[in-house]
Design a protein around this motif. Structure first.
Motif, mmCIF file in Angstrom:
data_model
loop_
_atom_site.group_PDB
_atom_site.id
_atom_site.type_symbol
_atom_site.label_atom_id
_atom_site.label_comp_id
_atom_site.label_asym_id
_atom_site.label_seq_id
_atom_site.Cartn_x
_atom_site.Cartn_y
_atom_site.Cartn_z
ATOM 1 N N ALA A 183 1.024 -1.139 -0.026
ATOM 2 C CA ALA A 183 0.127 -0.105 0.084
ATOM 3 C C ALA A 183 0.670 1.200 0.006
ATOM 4 O O ALA A 183 1.315 1.812 1.067
ATOM 5 C CB ALA A 183 -0.891 -0.169 1.309
ATOM 6 N N GLY A 184 1.422 1.506 -1.181
ATOM 7 C CA GLY A 184 2.197 2.630 -1.365
ATOM 8 C C GLY A 184 3.851 2.084 -1.389
ATOM 9 O O GLY A 184 4.510 1.912 -0.275
ATOM 10 N N THR A 185 4.252 2.111 -2.758
ATOM 11 C CA THR A 185 5.806 1.617 -2.832
ATOM 12 C C THR A 185 6.639 2.970 -2.467
ATOM 13 O O THR A 185 6.033 3.957 -2.673
ATOM 14 C CB THR A 185 6.040 1.246 -4.164
ATOM 15 O OG1 THR A 185 5.305 2.175 -5.384
ATOM 16 C CG2 THR A 185 5.371 -0.268 -4.535
ATOM 17 N N VAL A 186 8.014 2.813 -2.342
ATOM 18 C CA VAL A 186 8.753 3.715 -1.719
ATOM 19 C C VAL A 186 8.861 5.014 -2.745
ATOM 20 O O VAL A 186 9.050 6.128 -2.645
ATOM 21 C CB VAL A 186 10.109 3.195 -0.942
ATOM 22 C CG1 VAL A 186 9.916 2.617 0.158
ATOM 23 C CG2 VAL A 186 10.743 2.442 -2.167
ATOM 24 N N ASN A 187 9.101 4.765 -4.271
ATOM 25 C CA ASN A 187 9.304 5.559 -5.256
ATOM 26 C C ASN A 187 8.189 6.179 -5.608
ATOM 27 O O ASN A 187 8.146 7.362 -5.533
ATOM 28 C CB ASN A 187 10.125 4.832 -6.328
ATOM 29 C CG ASN A 187 11.385 4.766 -5.767
ATOM 30 O OD1 ASN A 187 12.179 5.621 -5.164
ATOM 31 N ND2 ASN A 187 12.279 3.656 -6.480
ATOM 32 N N SER A 188 7.126 5.536 -6.063
ATOM 33 C CA SER A 188 5.825 6.059 -6.728
ATOM 34 C C SER A 188 4.721 5.952 -5.902
ATOM 35 O O SER A 188 3.435 6.250 -6.622
ATOM 36 C CB SER A 188 5.783 5.220 -8.032
ATOM 37 O OG SER A 188 5.361 3.949 -7.915
ATOM 38 N N ALA A 189 4.723 5.320 -4.716
ATOM 39 C CA ALA A 189 3.668 5.559 -4.146
ATOM 40 C C ALA A 189 2.622 4.477 -4.416
ATOM 41 O O ALA A 189 1.371 4.908 -4.576
ATOM 42 C CB ALA A 189 3.188 6.597 -3.346
ATOM 43 N N GLY A 228 1.586 -1.382 4.620
ATOM 44 C CA GLY A 228 1.211 0.041 4.312
ATOM 45 C C GLY A 228 1.940 1.195 5.342
ATOM 46 O O GLY A 228 0.835 2.105 5.642
ATOM 47 N N ALA A 229 3.255 1.151 5.138
ATOM 48 C CA ALA A 229 3.909 1.905 6.492
ATOM 49 C C ALA A 229 3.288 3.364 6.112
ATOM 50 O O ALA A 229 3.159 4.083 7.121
ATOM 51 C CB ALA A 229 5.167 1.805 6.047
ATOM 52 N N PHE A 230 3.467 4.049 5.051
ATOM 53 C CA PHE A 230 2.825 5.423 4.888
ATOM 54 C C PHE A 230 1.563 5.420 4.144
ATOM 55 O O PHE A 230 0.685 6.358 4.157
ATOM 56 C CB PHE A 230 3.961 6.247 4.428
ATOM 57 C CG PHE A 230 4.299 5.983 2.796
ATOM 58 C CD1 PHE A 230 3.506 6.706 2.002
ATOM 59 C CD2 PHE A 230 5.328 5.295 2.532
ATOM 60 C CE1 PHE A 230 3.911 6.419 0.577
ATOM 61 C CE2 PHE A 230 5.730 4.939 1.393
ATOM 62 C CZ PHE A 230 4.931 5.571 0.173
ATOM 63 N N GLY A 231 1.241 4.505 3.029
ATOM 64 C CA GLY A 231 0.347 4.566 1.913
ATOM 65 C C GLY A 231 -1.039 4.198 2.533
ATOM 66 O O GLY A 231 -1.847 4.480 1.991
ATOM 67 N N HIS A 270 4.895 6.989 12.918
ATOM 68 C CA HIS A 270 5.858 8.340 12.918
ATOM 69 C C HIS A 270 6.171 8.680 11.377
ATOM 70 O O HIS A 270 7.065 9.531 11.295
ATOM 71 C CB HIS A 270 7.170 8.105 13.589
ATOM 72 C CG HIS A 270 7.923 6.838 13.480
ATOM 73 N ND1 HIS A 270 8.447 5.800 14.012
ATOM 74 C CD2 HIS A 270 8.560 6.695 11.891
ATOM 75 C CE1 HIS A 270 9.138 4.838 13.432
ATOM 76 N NE2 HIS A 270 9.284 5.165 12.343
ATOM 77 N N LYS A 271 5.487 8.330 10.569
ATOM 78 C CA LYS A 271 5.235 8.792 9.397
ATOM 79 C C LYS A 271 4.197 9.972 9.175
ATOM 80 O O LYS A 271 4.258 10.711 9.787
ATOM 81 C CB LYS A 271 5.484 7.882 8.239
ATOM 82 C CG LYS A 271 6.787 7.063 8.055
ATOM 83 C CD LYS A 271 6.846 6.025 7.155
ATOM 84 C CE LYS A 271 8.059 5.654 6.527
ATOM 85 N NZ LYS A 271 8.814 4.699 7.581
ATOM 86 N N TRP A 272 3.216 9.281 8.560
ATOM 87 C CA TRP A 272 2.001 10.246 8.149
ATOM 88 C C TRP A 272 0.930 10.479 9.355
ATOM 89 O O TRP A 272 0.219 11.506 9.578
ATOM 90 C CB TRP A 272 1.108 9.622 7.278
ATOM 91 C CG TRP A 272 0.939 10.859 6.174
ATOM 92 C CD1 TRP A 272 0.912 12.023 6.222
ATOM 93 C CD2 TRP A 272 0.631 10.480 4.533
ATOM 94 N NE1 TRP A 272 0.507 12.751 4.960
ATOM 95 C CE2 TRP A 272 0.298 11.774 3.940
ATOM 96 C CE3 TRP A 272 0.363 9.291 3.909
ATOM 97 C CZ2 TRP A 272 -0.301 11.884 2.693
ATOM 98 C CZ3 TRP A 272 0.113 9.418 2.463
ATOM 99 C CH2 TRP A 272 -0.207 10.629 2.007
ATOM 100 N N LEU A 273 1.012 9.782 10.410
ATOM 101 C CA LEU A 273 0.307 9.977 11.522
ATOM 102 C C LEU A 273 0.916 11.244 12.415
ATOM 103 O O LEU A 273 0.359 11.935 13.075
ATOM 104 C CB LEU A 273 0.078 8.806 12.555
ATOM 105 C CG LEU A 273 -0.836 8.828 13.656
ATOM 106 C CD1 LEU A 273 -2.271 9.059 12.957
ATOM 107 C CD2 LEU A 273 -0.443 8.025 14.737
ATOM 108 N N ASN A 274 2.212 11.677 12.186
ATOM 109 C CA ASN A 274 2.982 12.776 12.779
ATOM 110 C C ASN A 274 2.867 12.624 14.313
ATOM 111 O O ASN A 274 2.489 13.516 14.700
ATOM 112 C CB ASN A 274 2.521 14.020 12.318
ATOM 113 C CG ASN A 274 2.624 14.421 10.794
ATOM 114 O OD1 ASN A 274 3.351 15.334 10.590
ATOM 115 N ND2 ASN A 274 2.102 13.889 9.760
ATOM 116 N N VAL A 275 3.477 11.226 14.774
ATOM 117 C CA VAL A 275 3.796 11.477 16.045
ATOM 118 C C VAL A 275 5.315 11.183 16.169
ATOM 119 O O VAL A 275 5.910 10.649 15.191
ATOM 120 C CB VAL A 275 3.144 10.112 16.886
ATOM 121 C CG1 VAL A 275 1.597 10.534 16.680
ATOM 122 C CG2 VAL A 275 3.231 8.784 16.296
ATOM 123 N N PRO A 276 6.090 11.367 17.337
ATOM 124 C CA PRO A 276 7.449 11.192 17.458
ATOM 125 C C PRO A 276 7.694 9.899 17.476
ATOM 126 O O PRO A 276 7.060 8.883 17.394
ATOM 127 C CB PRO A 276 7.724 11.675 19.052
ATOM 128 C CG PRO A 276 6.554 12.507 19.506
ATOM 129 C CD PRO A 276 5.282 11.806 18.627
#
Length: 468
Positions: free
Chosen positions: A235-241, A264-267, A294-300
């Motif tokens: 769910a979202g590859t690193v280059n082209s998502a 789905g780390a960030f995607g 700590h990616k798109w959830l924006n927590v530390p």
């Protein structure tokens, strides 16, 4: 009590006030901080025998390190898919340190930390519109989330063959299929003893895609001749998502016997937006999902979660059961996280996420995701119109992947990135896409706005002049 320790205890409120003033100044003005700084060369002076106390240590830190910390959580740090921290998440993180809990069991007297974690997992499932039939927990990052999910998948595979890998070790090859797995998934296969090269690669779709070719997947499944396997999908590859077709995979999942894992780390955060949630349609039937908070959830840092279907609880218990502590009781009767994830001891990582989720809700995260994508599209438009640059992939979500248009100048990409980053106003990372060197910008920070994109474009223009 040690004299300096007692002084710090008595003056704790004053120490925290000084840190709060310093931290607030940095937090509010992070857009003026450098995204790149020279490598620090410090002189090691050894451990002080008597100590110098908290206040003097703060002064020493400021003298020695403060001015060389880069704004990696700022709005123009576009490398490595790095998020920032929302104000509410910072509050939660401070309290996490103060309360200093080790969330494990629901049965300990007066310990509410596990209830906080379990509630936060439910909030996250709500955020992603996923059913509450997943068992979730917090780990340190996407690598450990992938590790946790794939460890249970490994146990599942063994059971299909009448073997208990958790007890007896891996005794037969494990079938792994994937198209473009993230390096953290490959690393997890190595750590799990499955083998980092033990992946049968599926073709990707035509048309500059990184998604699974469903026809090739089914052909490879048929070639396995009814043997079980583990599918690692994206769910979202690193280059082209790029996103795999989860609806099509779901159809195959009903037809064939395999463990379906989604990285789905960030995607996964596409599911927060009505505009982009179609990208994850059908994912609710996966066996396990990786989410990096700590990616798109924006927590530390460090914060990620795993979601594993509750129907696999016994497999998860068999994989992670802490078997040599009799005081913990029957793990089937008394839930304890140390029997369901790798770590025996961990901080209350859920609290910053709980604060941020409750503070900003579904609409807040919809806005963060959609703003990030909008910023990525603005950079995309600039690159498309620039005669010296070229997009390597379509900008499907939040990642912009580009290169120098002149193929004869491929050797200048490292110089381009060094020059772009050196002023400390923006930070991007190198990548390679289909044997072409390029640059990747990832947008996940809640702060990034149009003014930041203007600065990014100015820096790219400066860099092009310097490189050419």
């Amino acid at each position: 009590m040690n004299k300096l320790l007692e002084e710090d205890f008595n003056n704790f409120d004053q120490l925290l006030q000084k840190v709060a003033i310093q931290g607030t100044a940095y937090f509010k003005n992070i857009d003026t901080e450098k995204t790149t700084l020279p490598v620090l060369n410090t002189i090691y002076e050894g451990l002080n025998k008597e100590g110098i106390g908290g206040l003097n240590t703060l002064k020493l830190f400021n003298k020695k390190f403060k001015d060389t910390i880069v704004a990696s959580s700022g709005p123009r740090y576009l490398g490595y898919v790095v998020g920032g921290s929302t104000p509410a998440a910072v509050i939660g993180d401070w309290l996490t340190t103060i309360y200093d809990q080790n969330p494990q069991t629901t049965s300990a007297q007066g310990d509410v930390s596990v209830q906080i974690e379990q509630e936060t997992i439910k909030l996250l499932l709500d955020l992603f519109a996923l059913p509450h039939n997943f068992l979730g927990g917090f780990v340190s990052g996407a690598t450990m989330s992938n590790f946790t999910c794939l460890a249970v998948a490994r146990q599942w595979f063994g059971k299909q063959k009448g073997k208990d890998f958790a007890k007896n070790g891996i005794s037969i090859p494990i079938n792994i299929l994937s198209a473009v797995p993230h390096s953290s998934a490959i690393k997890s296969l190595s750590m799990l003893g499955i083998g980092s090269t033990n992946v049968s690669k599926i073709k990707v779709e035509e048309g500059n895609r990184e998604s699974i070719d469903i026809n090739d997947l089914e052909q490879k499944i048929k070639a396995l001749d009814n043997q079980p396997f583990i599918l690692i999908s994206s769910a979202g590859t690193v280059n082209s998502a790029d996103f795999d077709n989860f609806e099509a995979i779901n159809t195959l999942h009903k037809k064939y016997n395999f463990w379906w894992h989604i990285d789905g780390a960030f995607g996964a955060f596409a599911g927060c937006s009505p505009k982009y949630k179609h990208l994850v349609k059908g994912w609710k039937n996966a066996d396990s999902i990786t989410i990096d908070c700590h990616k798109w959830l924006n927590v530390p840092y460090d914060s990620a979660v795993f979601f594993i279907k509750e129907k696999h609880n016994l497999l998860q218990l068999q994989t992670f059961q802490n078997s040599n502590a009799p005081y913990l009781g029957d793990p089937l009767e008394n839930f304890n996280y140390l029997n369901f994830l790798p770590e025996n001891s961990r901080r209350l990582r859920a609290l910053p996420a709980w604060f941020s989720l409750v503070s900003y809700g579904i609409d807040g995260y919809k806005d963060i995701v959609e703003n990030s994508v909008k910023m990525a599209q603005m950079l995309d438009e600039y690159i498309t119109q620039n005669n010296e640059l070229i997009l390597l992939t379509p900008t499907r979500l939040n990642n912009v992947c580009f290169s120098l248009k002149d193929k004869n100048k491929q050797d200048k990409i490292p110089l381009f990135i060094t020059e772009l980053n050196k002023e400390g106003k923006v930070y991007m990372t190198p990548t390679v896409y289909r044997n072409t060197k390029g640059v990747r910008a990832s947008f996940v920070n809640w702060r990034t706005n149009k003014k930041d994109i203007a600065v990014v474009i100015t820096e790219i223009e400066r860099t092009l002049k310097a490189v050419y």
